[in-house]
Design an enzyme around this catalytic site. Structure first.
Site, PDB file in Angstrom:
ATOM      1  N   ILE A  24      51.400  70.559 -11.143  1.00  0.00           N
ATOM      2  CA  ILE A  24      51.113  70.027  -9.804  1.00  0.00           C
ATOM      3  C   ILE A  24      49.994  70.836  -9.152  1.00  0.00           C
ATOM      4  O   ILE A  24      49.027  70.278  -8.608  1.00  0.00           O
ATOM      5  CB  ILE A  24      52.389  70.020  -8.930  1.00  0.00           C
ATOM      6  N   GLY A  64      57.052  75.196  -8.008  1.00  0.00           N
ATOM      7  CA  GLY A  64      58.089  74.449  -8.717  1.00  0.00           C
ATOM      8  C   GLY A  64      58.919  73.616  -7.762  1.00  0.00           C
ATOM      9  O   GLY A  64      58.689  73.621  -6.550  1.00  0.00           O
ATOM     10  N   ALA A  77      59.008  61.684 -13.881  1.00  0.00           N
ATOM     11  CA  ALA A  77      59.401  60.341 -13.458  1.00  0.00           C
ATOM     12  C   ALA A  77      59.943  59.526 -14.635  1.00  0.00           C
ATOM     13  O   ALA A  77      60.960  58.839 -14.508  1.00  0.00           O
ATOM     14  CB  ALA A  77      58.197  59.632 -12.846  1.00  0.00           C
ATOM     15  N   HIS A  78      59.277  59.615 -15.804  1.00  0.00           N
ATOM     16  CA  HIS A  78      59.707  58.768 -16.921  1.00  0.00           C
ATOM     17  C   HIS A  78      61.024  59.243 -17.513  1.00  0.00           C
ATOM     18  O   HIS A  78      61.779  58.453 -18.061  1.00  0.00           O
ATOM     19  CB  HIS A  78      58.608  58.668 -17.993  1.00  0.00           C
ATOM     20  N   GLY A 103      60.590  53.964  -3.798  1.00  0.00           N
ATOM     21  CA  GLY A 103      59.745  54.612  -4.809  1.00  0.00           C
ATOM     22  C   GLY A 103      59.896  56.121  -4.894  1.00  0.00           C
ATOM     23  O   GLY A 103      59.374  56.748  -5.808  1.00  0.00           O
ATOM     24  N   HIS A 148      37.760  52.311 -35.147  1.00  0.00           N
ATOM     25  CA  HIS A 148      36.584  53.180 -35.016  1.00  0.00           C
ATOM     26  C   HIS A 148      35.550  52.525 -34.120  1.00  0.00           C
ATOM     27  O   HIS A 148      35.320  51.328 -34.256  1.00  0.00           O
ATOM     28  CB  HIS A 148      35.952  53.427 -36.394  1.00  0.00           C
TER      29      HIS A 148
HETATM   30  C1  LIG Z   1      52.620  66.059  -6.394  1.00  0.00           C
HETATM   31  C2  LIG Z   1      53.532  65.583  -7.495  1.00  0.00           C
HETATM   32  C3  LIG Z   1      52.988  64.967  -8.604  1.00  0.00           C
HETATM   33  C4  LIG Z   1      53.805  64.496  -9.619  1.00  0.00           C
HETATM   34  N1  LIG Z   1      53.225  63.894 -10.694  1.00  0.00           N
HETATM   35  C5  LIG Z   1      54.005  63.446 -11.699  1.00  0.00           C
HETATM   36  C6  LIG Z   1      53.430  62.791 -12.814  1.00  0.00           C
HETATM   37  O1  LIG Z   1      52.214  62.622 -12.901  1.00  0.00           O
HETATM   38  N2  LIG Z   1      54.245  62.333 -13.786  1.00  0.00           N
HETATM   39  C7  LIG Z   1      55.605  62.510 -13.717  1.00  0.00           C
HETATM   40  O2  LIG Z   1      56.308  62.081 -14.639  1.00  0.00           O
HETATM   41  N3  LIG Z   1      56.185  63.127 -12.671  1.00  0.00           N
HETATM   42  C8  LIG Z   1      55.416  63.585 -11.659  1.00  0.00           C
HETATM   43  N4  LIG Z   1      56.007  64.183 -10.573  1.00  0.00           N
HETATM   44  C9  LIG Z   1      57.477  64.362 -10.588  1.00  0.00           C
HETATM   45  C10 LIG Z   1      58.175  63.059 -10.185  1.00  0.00           C
HETATM   46  O3  LIG Z   1      57.726  62.676  -8.913  1.00  0.00           O
HETATM   47  C11 LIG Z   1      59.679  63.257 -10.200  1.00  0.00           C
HETATM   48  O4  LIG Z   1      60.092  63.747 -11.456  1.00  0.00           O
HETATM   49  C12 LIG Z   1      60.385  61.936  -9.940  1.00  0.00           C
HETATM   50  O5  LIG Z   1      60.010  61.395  -8.702  1.00  0.00           O
HETATM   51  C13 LIG Z   1      61.906  62.119  -9.975  1.00  0.00           C
HETATM   52  O6  LIG Z   1      62.517  60.906  -9.723  1.00  0.00           O
HETATM   53  P1  LIG Z   1      63.951  60.808  -9.051  1.00  0.00           P
HETATM   54  O7  LIG Z   1      64.267  59.354  -8.986  1.00  0.00           O
HETATM   55  O8  LIG Z   1      64.899  61.701  -9.751  1.00  0.00           O
HETATM   56  O9  LIG Z   1      63.809  61.408  -7.586  1.00  0.00           O
HETATM   57  P2  LIG Z   1      62.779  61.183  -6.396  1.00  0.00           P
HETATM   58  O10 LIG Z   1      61.567  60.475  -6.815  1.00  0.00           O
HETATM   59  O11 LIG Z   1      62.624  62.510  -5.748  1.00  0.00           O
HETATM   60  O12 LIG Z   1      63.540  60.189  -5.425  1.00  0.00           O
HETATM   61  C14 LIG Z   1      64.706  60.543  -4.768  1.00  0.00           C
HETATM   62  C15 LIG Z   1      64.844  59.689  -3.524  1.00  0.00           C
HETATM   63  O13 LIG Z   1      66.157  59.866  -3.016  1.00  0.00           O
HETATM   64  C16 LIG Z   1      66.105  59.787  -1.623  1.00  0.00           C
HETATM   65  N5  LIG Z   1      67.311  60.423  -1.097  1.00  0.00           N
HETATM   66  C17 LIG Z   1      67.725  61.696  -1.285  1.00  0.00           C
HETATM   67  N6  LIG Z   1      68.907  61.911  -0.673  1.00  0.00           N
HETATM   68  C18 LIG Z   1      69.241  60.729  -0.098  1.00  0.00           C
HETATM   69  C19 LIG Z   1      70.342  60.310   0.662  1.00  0.00           C
HETATM   70  N7  LIG Z   1      71.357  61.140   0.961  1.00  0.00           N
HETATM   71  N8  LIG Z   1      70.363  59.035   1.097  1.00  0.00           N
HETATM   72  C20 LIG Z   1      69.352  58.169   0.810  1.00  0.00           C
HETATM   73  N9  LIG Z   1      68.285  58.526   0.097  1.00  0.00           N
HETATM   74  C21 LIG Z   1      68.235  59.786  -0.360  1.00  0.00           C
HETATM   75  C22 LIG Z   1      64.828  60.524  -1.275  1.00  0.00           C
HETATM   76  O14 LIG Z   1      64.372  60.122   0.009  1.00  0.00           O
HETATM   77  C23 LIG Z   1      63.903  60.073  -2.401  1.00  0.00           C
HETATM   78  O15 LIG Z   1      63.144  58.966  -2.005  1.00  0.00           O
HETATM   79  C24 LIG Z   1      55.215  64.647  -9.524  1.00  0.00           C
HETATM   80  C25 LIG Z   1      55.784  65.240  -8.390  1.00  0.00           C
HETATM   81  C26 LIG Z   1      54.960  65.710  -7.396  1.00  0.00           C
HETATM   82  C27 LIG Z   1      55.586  66.347  -6.172  1.00  0.00           C
END
Ligand SMILES: Cc1cc2nc3c(=O)[nH]c(=O)nc-3n(C[C@H](O)[C@H](O)[C@H](O)COP(=O)(O)OP(=O)(O)OC[C@H]3O[C@@H](n4cnc5c(N)ncnc54)[C@H](O)[C@@H]3O)c2cc1C
Length: 463
Positions: free
Chosen positions: A181, A269, A318-319, A40, A442
């Site tokens: 955040i 950031g 995330a989306h 996740g 409504h």
């Molecule tokens: C406090 C907070 C609140 C947030 N709220 C929102 C929100 O409400 N809505 C929203 O859209 N976004 C939100 N975000 C942003 C959102 O979490 C990110 O944009 C999103 O998680 C990005 O997804 P990703 O798959 O690119 O990376 P990530 O979710 O960062 O996942 C990357 C994964 O890769 C793994 N990884 C990295 N390198 C390696 C490796 N070499 N080998 C194996 N595994 C590895 C990491 O362990 C991690 O689990 C929030 C972020 C934070 C910190």
């Protein structure tokens, strides 16, 4: 012989896990490497989901303390069981991360547990084992940007991760950074009883957001008790005594002053995280901000290696990562995956919520696009009045010549849900007139959207 996959995704955040599931659905032999103990990524473990769990719980506390009496509901002495609130947050996170595990099993995605490193074209090493992969997808996500002189110890000076785990409500929480955040977590702790001061370098909150919405947002949060120090920079932190003493300076330079805090949240950031992936060795290019450089098909500078999500350019949401994951998986399966970057909603889950999609007025002015504005306040919406949630408004921007919707900006109750209607409208190339002519139930908050669409043509009915 080492095991071979059609697609090997590195990182099981919303970008990576969704890409893996979609690739597997399309019949590709797929693995996903994740070094965390749970799937996740940032989103499910320390981001979107735990923050929304605490926002929900703290909003209930706020309602019980300050809002229910207005509705004639007496609850007597309201108490806070922070331990239970945190335990519930953990349960929500766990249900979600286990849900991804279930989806991996259901779709036959192999979870490779451990840190992955790309060792050459088509080979990845995870936990000492080498795997072959026709296509490698970097979905390694992002990490908090550190602030020099304000070192995070996750106790008194915390990142968002520590800010989701505080063991007691701080007397005074100083949030460095007025992005979403910082404002979400600041809201959580303010509702639970902390005094909250947000220090922001710029002259406004959530840069990139429509200026008018930003000003209203600042006023509404101010009314709730959050204090703001805009145009101010934090240049150092002293932790030698109890709590933290921050050294502040005006952003433009000038006399320094001190601000005492019990806890400091650094939320200035996030930056792409690509450490340990071996990208250098295989020649994958990064840009000046450390993000993986990709073309419009998510291909990096090395054939067979792709990247998506927070690890590449674009909004760190995330989306957005999920859309890219799906588009890439579909392209790898021979289909035509596509992401419409013009229609990616952004939501701040404070209360009221703030949501936007498409261009702001500022961007339209820069582009030289002629536009019309339609606005409608929640004070004139029957449902918002019934809820007792009348702060905010809907603002729509439409092309002055064609009436096509170009942007939508909402501050108000459930803005994050309301924005979806406008994202769909924009995806279909709708005009403001299309939204205005659509029958809305409504009494609903969505009627404020319809009225704003009517207002684009100067014919709102209820204001
Ligand atoms: C406090 C907070 C609140 C947030 N709220 C929102 C929100 O409400 N809505 C929203 O859209 N976004 C939100 N975000 C942003 C959102 O979490 C990110 O944009 C999103 O998680 C990005 O997804 P990703 O798959 O690119 O990376 P990530 O979710 O960062 O996942 C990357 C994964 O890769 C793994 N990884 C990295 N390198 C390696 C490796 N070499 N080998 C194996 N595994 C590895 C990491 O362990 C991690 O689990 C929030 C972020 C934070 C910190």
């Amino acid at each position: 012989m080492s095991e071979a996959f059609d697609v090997l995704v590195i990182g099981a955040g919303p970008g990576g896990y969704v890409c893996a599931i979609r690739a597997a659905q399309l019949g590709l032999r797929t693995a996903c490497a994740e070094m965390r103990d749970t799937l996740g990524g940032t989103c499910l473990n320390v981001g979107c989901i735990p923050s929304k769990a605490l926002l929900q719980s703290s909003e209930h506390f706020e309602e019980a303390n300050h809002k229910l009496a207005d509705h004639g509901v007496g609850v007597g002495q309201v108490t806070l069981d922070l331990g239970r609130m945190m335990a519930r947050k953990g349960e929500v996170v766990s249900a979600n991360t286990k849900g991804v595990e279930f989806l991996f099993r259901k779709n036959k995605v192999t979870w490779l547990k451990g840190a992955a490193r790309i060792t050459g074209a088509g080979t990845v090493e995870v936990d000492g084992k080498t795997y072959q992969a026709k296509n490698i997808v970097v979905a390694s996500g992002s990490e908090s940007i550190p602030l020099p002189g304000v070192e995070v110890d996750e106790e008194r000076i915390v990142s968002s991760t520590g800010g989701l785990e505080l063991e007691k409500v701080p007397g005074h929480l100083v949030v460095i950074g007025g992005g979403y955040i910082g404002l979400e977590l600041g809201s959580v702790w303010r509702r639970l009883g902390a005094e909250v001061t947000v220090v922001e370098y710029l002259d406004r909150l959530v840069p990139g957001m429509d200026t008018e919405i930003g000003k209203t947002f600042e006023r509404v949060l101010g009314k709730q008790g959050v204090k703001f120090r805009l145009k101010t920079k934090v240049v150092g932190a002293d932790t030698s005594g109890e709590g933290v003493t921050l050294k502040l300076e005006p952003a433009a330079g000038g006399a320094a002053e001190e601000l005492r805090a019990d806890v400091v949240l650094v939320a200035i950031g996030r930056r792409a995280y690509t450490a340990g992936l071996g990208l250098d060795a295989v020649g994958v290019k990064l840009d000046e901000r450390g993000r993986v450089v990709v073309d419009q098909h998510f291909a990096t500078s090395v054939p067979g290696i792709y990247a998506i999500g927070d690890a590449i350019a674009g909004p760190m949401l995330a989306h957005k990562a999920e859309e890219e994951g799906v588009a890439l998986a579909e392209s790898l399966a021979g289909q035509h995956g596509h992401v419409n970057y013009g229609v990616i909603p952004g939501v701040v889950y404070t209360w009221p919520e703030v949501a936007s999609v498409g261009d702001t007025e500022e961007v339209l002015k820069q582009k030289g696009t002629k536009y019309k504005v339609g606005k409608f306040p929640f004070t004139a919406n029957g449902r918002a009045r019934a809820m007792g949630d009348t702060d905010g408004f809907v603002k729509l921007l439409a092309d002055a010549d064609t009436d096509r919707l170009l942007g939508a900006h909402i501050i108000g109750p459930d803005a994050g849900t309301l924005i979806a209607e406008l994202a769909i409208a924009m995806e279909f190339g709708a005009s403001a007139e299309d939204v205005a002519r659509t029958c809305h139930a409504h009494p609903s908050l969505n009627e404020a959207v319809k009225e704003a669409a009517l207002a684009v043509d100067g014919r709102a009915l209820h204001v």
